[in-house]
Design a protein around this motif. Structure first.
Motif, PDB file in Angstrom:
ATOM      1  N   ASP A  96      62.742  26.238  -9.121  1.00  8.11           N
ATOM      2  CA  ASP A  96      64.112  25.929  -9.530  1.00  8.11           C
ATOM      3  C   ASP A  96      65.021  27.139  -9.342  1.00  8.11           C
ATOM      4  OD1 ASP A  96      63.256  23.416 -10.266  1.00  8.11           O
ATOM      5  OD2 ASP A  96      63.156  23.861 -12.415  1.00  8.11           O
ATOM      6  N   TYR A  97      64.556  28.287  -9.817  1.00 11.17           N
ATOM      7  CA  TYR A  97      65.375  29.491  -9.725  1.00 11.17           C
ATOM      8  C   TYR A  97      65.567  29.912  -8.273  1.00 11.17           C
ATOM      9  CZ  TYR A  97      67.252  34.085 -10.818  1.00 11.17           C
ATOM     10  OH  TYR A  97      68.074  35.188 -10.901  1.00 11.17           O
ATOM     11  N   ALA A  98      64.518  29.768  -7.474  1.00 15.41           N
ATOM     12  CA  ALA A  98      64.629  30.123  -6.054  1.00 15.41           C
ATOM     13  C   ALA A  98      65.695  29.275  -5.366  1.00 15.41           C
ATOM     14  CB  ALA A  98      63.278  29.939  -5.371  1.00 15.41           C
ATOM     15  N   LEU A  99      65.651  27.966  -5.566  1.00  7.46           N
ATOM     16  CA  LEU A  99      66.635  27.079  -4.939  1.00  7.46           C
ATOM     17  C   LEU A  99      68.038  27.377  -5.451  1.00  7.46           C
ATOM     18  CD1 LEU A  99      64.569  23.778  -4.963  1.00  7.46           C
ATOM     19  CD2 LEU A  99      65.555  24.839  -2.929  1.00  7.46           C
ATOM     20  N   GLU A 100      68.157  27.606  -6.741  1.00  4.87           N
ATOM     21  CA  GLU A 100      69.451  27.917  -7.330  1.00  4.87           C
ATOM     22  C   GLU A 100      70.025  29.208  -6.755  1.00  4.87           C
ATOM     23  OE1 GLU A 100      71.238  28.825 -11.820  1.00  4.87           O
ATOM     24  OE2 GLU A 100      69.271  27.887 -11.565  1.00  4.87           O
ATOM     25  N   SER A 101      69.142  30.142  -6.387  1.00  2.53           N
ATOM     26  CA  SER A 101      69.569  31.437  -5.857  1.00  2.53           C
ATOM     27  C   SER A 101      69.829  31.403  -4.358  1.00  2.53           C
ATOM     28  CB  SER A 101      68.506  32.495  -6.164  1.00  2.53           C
ATOM     29  OG  SER A 101      68.321  32.631  -7.549  1.00  2.53           O
ATOM     30  N   GLY A 102      69.514  30.306  -3.692  1.00  2.47           N
ATOM     31  CA  GLY A 102      69.774  30.200  -2.258  1.00  2.47           C
ATOM     32  C   GLY A 102      68.554  30.307  -1.380  1.00  2.47           C
ATOM     33  N   ILE A 103      67.375  30.512  -1.977  1.00  2.00           N
ATOM     34  CA  ILE A 103      66.143  30.527  -1.186  1.00  2.00           C
ATOM     35  C   ILE A 103      65.809  29.089  -0.805  1.00  2.00           C
ATOM     36  CG2 ILE A 103      63.656  30.997  -1.245  1.00  2.00           C
ATOM     37  CD1 ILE A 103      64.296  33.264  -3.240  1.00  2.00           C
ATOM     38  N   SER A 117      47.991  24.313  -4.381  1.00  7.17           N
ATOM     39  CA  SER A 117      49.339  24.814  -4.105  1.00  7.17           C
ATOM     40  C   SER A 117      50.211  23.762  -3.436  1.00  7.17           C
ATOM     41  CB  SER A 117      49.264  26.066  -3.219  1.00  7.17           C
ATOM     42  OG  SER A 117      50.543  26.501  -2.848  1.00  7.17           O
ATOM     43  N   GLU A 118      49.677  23.072  -2.442  1.00  6.80           N
ATOM     44  CA  GLU A 118      50.475  22.067  -1.733  1.00  6.80           C
ATOM     45  C   GLU A 118      50.976  20.989  -2.688  1.00  6.80           C
ATOM     46  OE1 GLU A 118      48.361  22.003   2.691  1.00  6.80           O
ATOM     47  OE2 GLU A 118      47.395  20.992   1.000  1.00  6.80           O
ATOM     48  N   ALA A 119      50.087  20.501  -3.552  1.00  6.04           N
ATOM     49  CA  ALA A 119      50.457  19.412  -4.460  1.00  6.04           C
ATOM     50  C   ALA A 119      51.495  19.861  -5.486  1.00  6.04           C
ATOM     51  CB  ALA A 119      49.211  18.877  -5.160  1.00  6.04           C
ATOM     52  N   VAL A 120      51.316  21.055  -6.052  1.00  5.81           N
ATOM     53  CA  VAL A 120      52.272  21.560  -7.037  1.00  5.81           C
ATOM     54  C   VAL A 120      53.630  21.786  -6.384  1.00  5.81           C
ATOM     55  CG1 VAL A 120      52.835  23.514  -8.526  1.00  5.81           C
ATOM     56  CG2 VAL A 120      50.537  22.553  -8.548  1.00  5.81           C
ATOM     57  N   LEU A 121      53.629  22.383  -5.198  1.00  8.36           N
ATOM     58  CA  LEU A 121      54.892  22.607  -4.498  1.00  8.36           C
ATOM     59  C   LEU A 121      55.551  21.279  -4.151  1.00  8.36           C
ATOM     60  CD1 LEU A 121      56.907  24.556  -3.204  1.00  8.36           C
ATOM     61  CD2 LEU A 121      55.551  24.440  -1.104  1.00  8.36           C
ATOM     62  N   GLY A 122      54.756  20.311  -3.712  1.00  7.31           N
ATOM     63  CA  GLY A 122      55.316  18.995  -3.384  1.00  7.31           C
ATOM     64  C   GLY A 122      55.993  18.351  -4.573  1.00  7.31           C
ATOM     65  N   ARG A 123      55.368  18.424  -5.737  1.00  6.30           N
ATOM     66  CA  ARG A 123      55.969  17.825  -6.936  1.00  6.30           C
ATOM     67  C   ARG A 123      57.228  18.586  -7.359  1.00  6.30           C
ATOM     68  NH1 ARG A 123      50.388  17.024  -8.187  1.00  6.30           N
ATOM     69  NH2 ARG A 123      50.206  18.958  -9.403  1.00  6.30           N
ATOM     70  N   ALA A 124      57.208  19.911  -7.191  1.00  4.07           N
ATOM     71  CA  ALA A 124      58.377  20.709  -7.570  1.00  4.07           C
ATOM     72  C   ALA A 124      59.571  20.408  -6.673  1.00  4.07           C
ATOM     73  CB  ALA A 124      58.029  22.191  -7.510  1.00  4.07           C
ATOM     74  N   LEU A 125      59.328  20.330  -5.368  1.00  7.98           N
ATOM     75  CA  LEU A 125      60.429  20.116  -4.422  1.00  7.98           C
ATOM     76  C   LEU A 125      60.920  18.677  -4.398  1.00  7.98           C
ATOM     77  CD1 LEU A 125      59.217  22.282  -1.388  1.00  7.98           C
ATOM     78  CD2 LEU A 125      61.020  22.835  -3.033  1.00  7.98           C
ATOM     79  N   ALA A 126      60.057  17.732  -4.753  1.00 11.69           N
ATOM     80  CA  ALA A 126      60.432  16.312  -4.705  1.00 11.69           C
ATOM     81  C   ALA A 126      61.578  15.983  -5.652  1.00 11.69           C
ATOM     82  CB  ALA A 126      59.226  15.442  -5.028  1.00 11.69           C
ATOM     83  N   LEU A 161      52.683  16.995  -0.171  1.00 11.77           N
ATOM     84  CA  LEU A 161      54.025  17.574  -0.154  1.00 11.77           C
ATOM     85  C   LEU A 161      55.118  16.542  -0.418  1.00 11.77           C
ATOM     86  CD1 LEU A 161      53.641  19.999   2.889  1.00 11.77           C
ATOM     87  CD2 LEU A 161      53.869  20.646   0.481  1.00 11.77           C
ATOM     88  N   LYS A 162      54.723  15.268  -0.511  1.00 13.80           N
ATOM     89  CA  LYS A 162      55.657  14.168  -0.789  1.00 13.80           C
ATOM     90  C   LYS A 162      56.809  14.152   0.215  1.00 13.80           C
ATOM     91  CE  LYS A 162      54.613  13.951  -5.734  1.00 13.80           C
ATOM     92  NZ  LYS A 162      53.918  12.641  -5.623  1.00 13.80           N
ATOM     93  N   THR A 163      56.453  14.216   1.492  1.00 12.29           N
ATOM     94  CA  THR A 163      57.461  14.230   2.542  1.00 12.29           C
ATOM     95  C   THR A 163      56.921  13.525   3.772  1.00 12.29           C
ATOM     96  OG1 THR A 163      58.880  15.690   3.885  1.00 12.29           O
ATOM     97  CG2 THR A 163      56.653  16.448   3.440  1.00 12.29           C
ATOM     98  N   ASP A 164      57.820  13.085   4.636  1.00 13.30           N
ATOM     99  CA  ASP A 164      57.395  12.469   5.891  1.00 13.30           C
ATOM    100  C   ASP A 164      57.554  13.426   7.067  1.00 13.30           C
ATOM    101  OD1 ASP A 164      60.121  12.537   6.105  1.00 13.30           O
ATOM    102  OD2 ASP A 164      60.397  10.361   6.273  1.00 13.30           O
TER     103      ASP A 164
END
Length: 469
Positions: A96-103, A117-126, A161-164
């Motif tokens: 959340d903080y990374a996206l808010e900061s522009g990363i 890691s892939e699953a946690v990142l996928g849920r975070a970004l989704a 990653l919950k993406t196509d």
């Protein structure tokens, strides 16, 4: 790629000699325990936007700082800082903080955190619009047994990653020609990945590299349009020549050495391939340095941390698209974001300061481990990364016992053993290495782990028995 950095690569690397690509590591990024998350504060988000670079072909804008997801914060009591027991709430706060900061660049892999890691990142970004972030993942070549297996792995990665589509996809840790030929050419995996790029499922196709000269030249000779390459680059590897003592070189006895860092950089740049930088801090060691080396940097720029020096050096190299950092703690993320908001120019005078700091920092006895954990688990319970971490920290902090320093030898030996026992239980120490060699082909830095464990084990036994080493 837009270059506003004002440095030619040959000017920046002028005088840099051949290096063995020796890296190092630090305690900071290998700590276990509870993530002490800090809630976000409005004033933490800078008014200046984070610097971005454009991919020279696709035109996609990539934040100059990317978030590596190999070192997510861990739950209390986790057995390993690279295990699957990720503190998901803390990881979400970081994203959340990374996206808010522009990363906007997030890098994960099949092997990271034992697949979690892939699953946690996928849920975070989704939780965010798909167009607001770029996700990078990797084909785990060393475990692929067939084309159907590769397809199954790729399908699973998309699901986790919950993406196509995956924005940046790479062949993970290419090390040698025979393995590349077998996995990607014989099995047909490279053709499958090229098809996925043609369909738009993969947006950019590249590779990460830990191999020798022959392997890099082979990669660049393929009839494949590579969209990017991930290289281990940092000022430690680029600005000095390591001369290994003859005795140590004989013990290690590698058939091939890793490709020199500055040679890799020049070859990839000459091929016109954008670069994603990994290990800019050498597993955290360049964020710590030794006291004397830190003093050199602080005298020149008291407002900058050692990590900021390291990031600014590599981020200003022409051709660099983004620099990855595995930011386990919120403080890491806040500090690093400030360095890139915006990214300052890095000039020749500052390069000279880094050279001066290196001259008092380098140590021939350190081990080029970046605590990636690919060598683990050891079938005999030896904690390889922790052992190398302790050895390198003893060198950095000047408590490595040497017989030439008789006045302080006993005190240093006592501290060395006390810290060794504190960070690594006795049954996990180097003396229990059997030399089976199962870890050797897994190390991306080509460390002869068995030989190094024998060296450290001998030192340990000598110190415990009162033998001056």
């Amino acid at each position: 790629m837009k270059n506003t950095k004002g440095l030619s690569r040959r000017t920046l690397l002028k005088g840099a000699a051949t290096t063995l690509g020796i890296g190092a590591l630090g305690y900071g990024l290998y700590r276990t325990g509870v993530f002490q998350g800090v809630s976000r504060r409005p004033e933490d988000v800078p008014a200046a936007p984070i610097s971005k670079n454009k991919h020279p072909v696709s035109g996609v804008e990539v934040s100059a700082l990317g978030m590596g997801c190999m070192r997510f914060p861990m739950q209390p009591g986790s057995s390993s800082p690279r295990g699957p027991e990720i503190d998901e709430g803390a990881a979400f706060k970081l994203v959340d903080y990374a996206l808010e900061s522009g990363i906007n660049y997030f890098d994960t892999a099949y092997f990271y955190h034992d697949g979690a890691s892939e699953a946690v990142l996928g849920r975070a970004l989704a939780r965010y619009p798909r167009e607001s972030y770029l996700v990078a993942d990797k084909m785990p070549g060393r475990i692929i047994e067939s084309l159907s297996h590769a397809k199954e792995v790729f399908k699973g990665q998309l699901a986790k990653l919950k993406t196509d589509s995956i924005d940046f996809y790479q062949l993970h840790a290419v090390m040698g020609v025979p393995d590349y030929q077998k996995i990607y050419e014989k099995y047909g995996v490279i053709d499958f990945l090229l098809e996925q790029r043609e369909k738009g499922v993969i947006k950019h196709l590249g590779w990460s590299f830990h191999g020798d000269v022959e392997a890099l030249e082979y990669l660049l000779s393929r009839d494949v349009r590579w969209d990017y390459a991930m290289l281990q680059l940092n000022y430690h590897d680029l600005l000095h020549k390591l001369v290994m003592p003859e005795r140590r070189a004989k013990i290690i006895g590698l058939d091939k050495q890793p490709a020199p860092a500055h040679w890799m950089y020049e070859k990839v740049r000459d091929a016109g391939i954008p670069i994603v930088v990994m290990e800019p801090l050498l597993g955290g060691r360049l964020a710590r340095l030794s006291k004397k080396a830190r003093q050199v940097l602080e005298t020149a720029r008291p407002d900058l941390t050692p990590a900021a020096w390291a990031f600014r050096f590599v981020a200003n190299l022409p051709g660099v698209l983004t620099v990855l950092s595995g930011m386990t703690y919120m403080d890491h993320l806040r500090e690093n974001r400030k360095t890139f908001s915006p990214l300052e120019h890095f000039g020749k005078e500052e390069e000279n300061v880094l050279r001066a700091a290196l001259s008092v920092y380098l140590n021939k006895d350190s081990v080029p481990c970046t605590t990636c954990g690919y060598c683990m688990p050891c079938p005999y319970g030896v904690n390889i990364p922790a052992i190398f971490t302790h050895l390198n920290a003893s060198l950095d902090d000047d408590y490595f016992p040497r017989n030439s320093d008789k006045a302080s030898y006993d005190a240093k030996a006592k501290k060395y053993l006390a810290n060794y026992d504190r960070v690594t239980p006795r049954l996990s120490q180097a003396v229990h290495c059997t030399g089976c060699g199962k870890c050797l082909p897994l190390c991306p830095n080509m460390i002869n782990i068995s030989a190094e464990m024998a060296r450290i084990g001998k030192l340990d036994e000598g110190l415990r028995n009162g033998v001056v080493i």
